[in-house]
Design a protein around this motif. Sequence first.
Motif, mmCIF file in Angstrom:
data_model
loop_
_atom_site.group_PDB
_atom_site.id
_atom_site.type_symbol
_atom_site.label_atom_id
_atom_site.label_comp_id
_atom_site.label_asym_id
_atom_site.label_seq_id
_atom_site.Cartn_x
_atom_site.Cartn_y
_atom_site.Cartn_z
ATOM 1 N N ALA A 37 0.830 -1.205 0.000
ATOM 2 C CA ALA A 37 0.000 0.000 0.000
ATOM 3 C C ALA A 37 0.868 1.261 0.000
ATOM 4 O O ALA A 37 0.551 2.245 -0.691
ATOM 5 C CB ALA A 37 -0.935 -0.008 1.209
ATOM 6 N N HIS A 89 2.210 1.728 -3.424
ATOM 7 C CA HIS A 89 1.172 2.278 -4.299
ATOM 8 C C HIS A 89 1.046 3.783 -4.107
ATOM 9 O O HIS A 89 0.895 4.538 -5.075
ATOM 10 C CB HIS A 89 -0.167 1.596 -4.012
ATOM 11 C CG HIS A 89 -1.292 2.100 -4.861
ATOM 12 N ND1 HIS A 89 -2.101 3.152 -4.472
ATOM 13 C CD2 HIS A 89 -1.723 1.726 -6.096
ATOM 14 C CE1 HIS A 89 -2.991 3.384 -5.423
ATOM 15 N NE2 HIS A 89 -2.790 2.541 -6.408
ATOM 16 N N SER A 133 -4.919 4.758 -0.752
ATOM 17 C CA SER A 133 -4.188 3.532 -1.085
ATOM 18 C C SER A 133 -4.482 2.427 -0.080
ATOM 19 O O SER A 133 -4.658 1.258 -0.451
ATOM 20 C CB SER A 133 -2.687 3.816 -1.134
ATOM 21 O OG SER A 133 -2.367 4.719 -2.166
ATOM 22 N N LEU A 134 -4.516 2.776 1.200
ATOM 23 C CA LEU A 134 -4.751 1.769 2.243
ATOM 24 C C LEU A 134 -6.164 1.208 2.159
ATOM 25 O O LEU A 134 -6.368 -0.006 2.243
ATOM 26 C CB LEU A 134 -4.504 2.398 3.619
ATOM 27 C CG LEU A 134 -3.032 2.689 3.954
ATOM 28 C CD1 LEU A 134 -2.932 3.670 5.115
ATOM 29 C CD2 LEU A 134 -2.305 1.388 4.295
ATOM 30 N N SER A 177 -6.598 -0.988 -0.908
ATOM 31 C CA SER A 177 -6.001 -2.319 -0.836
ATOM 32 C C SER A 177 -7.018 -3.359 -0.374
ATOM 33 O O SER A 177 -6.940 -4.528 -0.772
ATOM 34 C CB SER A 177 -4.791 -2.309 0.098
ATOM 35 O OG SER A 177 -5.178 -2.081 1.445
ATOM 36 N N THR A 186 -7.108 -6.227 4.896
ATOM 37 C CA THR A 186 -6.642 -6.671 3.581
ATOM 38 C C THR A 186 -6.018 -8.061 3.661
ATOM 39 O O THR A 186 -6.234 -8.901 2.778
ATOM 40 C CB THR A 186 -5.622 -5.670 3.019
ATOM 41 O OG1 THR A 186 -6.207 -4.370 2.973
ATOM 42 C CG2 THR A 186 -5.184 -6.074 1.622
#
Length: 231
Positions: free
Chosen positions: A108, A111, A152-153, A156, A222
């Motif tokens: 993440a 990313h 991003s987190l 994911s 995730t």
Amino acid sequence: MSRAIKPVGLGLVLLAVLKREISLGMRQKGEVLTPLVFFVVIASLFPLGVGPESALLLRMAPGVLWVSALLAAMLSLQRMFATDYADGSLEQMALSTTPLALLVLAKALAHFLLAGLPLVLMAPVLGLQFGLDTRALGILMLSLLLGTPTLSLIGSIGAALTLGVRGAGVLLSLLILPLYIPVLIFGAGAVEADAAGLGIGGHLSLMSALLVLSLFFSPLATAAALRISLE
């Protein structure tokens, strides 16, 4: 002594995975440039479409730039785990002694560095098209710097849930867009609040809280979703 070494070892693993992900991402320049080009194109079309009226552009700027950044960050989410899933690396990661959540966190962060940070750096240039002043551009950058890692987190989780699913791109968007709404509201709201002469501390504090919560909960969620997808 082993208790003192273990966190250091996990930190080295995090850095190693992060370096690997960035190296792989930089080899595929198209995947890095696509979100940035998309961000530039979408944000540039709005001034052309609505006309040169400065008051309207200033009013639209925070929302337009934030929505453009949000959509651009989503473009590469589907590939976050897809390559490792296709070549079997993801299964090896799940079976390794390193916590899967730590590996997810590294992915993440990679990313964000590849897809989110370029958007943060490009935002002031695009903000000039809307007539934003220096202070507004600084607040926009700060809000994006707090918000894009959160995107991003959270993204994911959706990428893990849709891993290997046919039509994953559409399903991914449907899953995570509702979760992105608070980040969008507070991010654009910080710039709008400053333009209205109001304080921005509340917006930035809430965005910081969202980032901290995402850093803690998203890797765990995730990792659980990946284990389900791999079964």
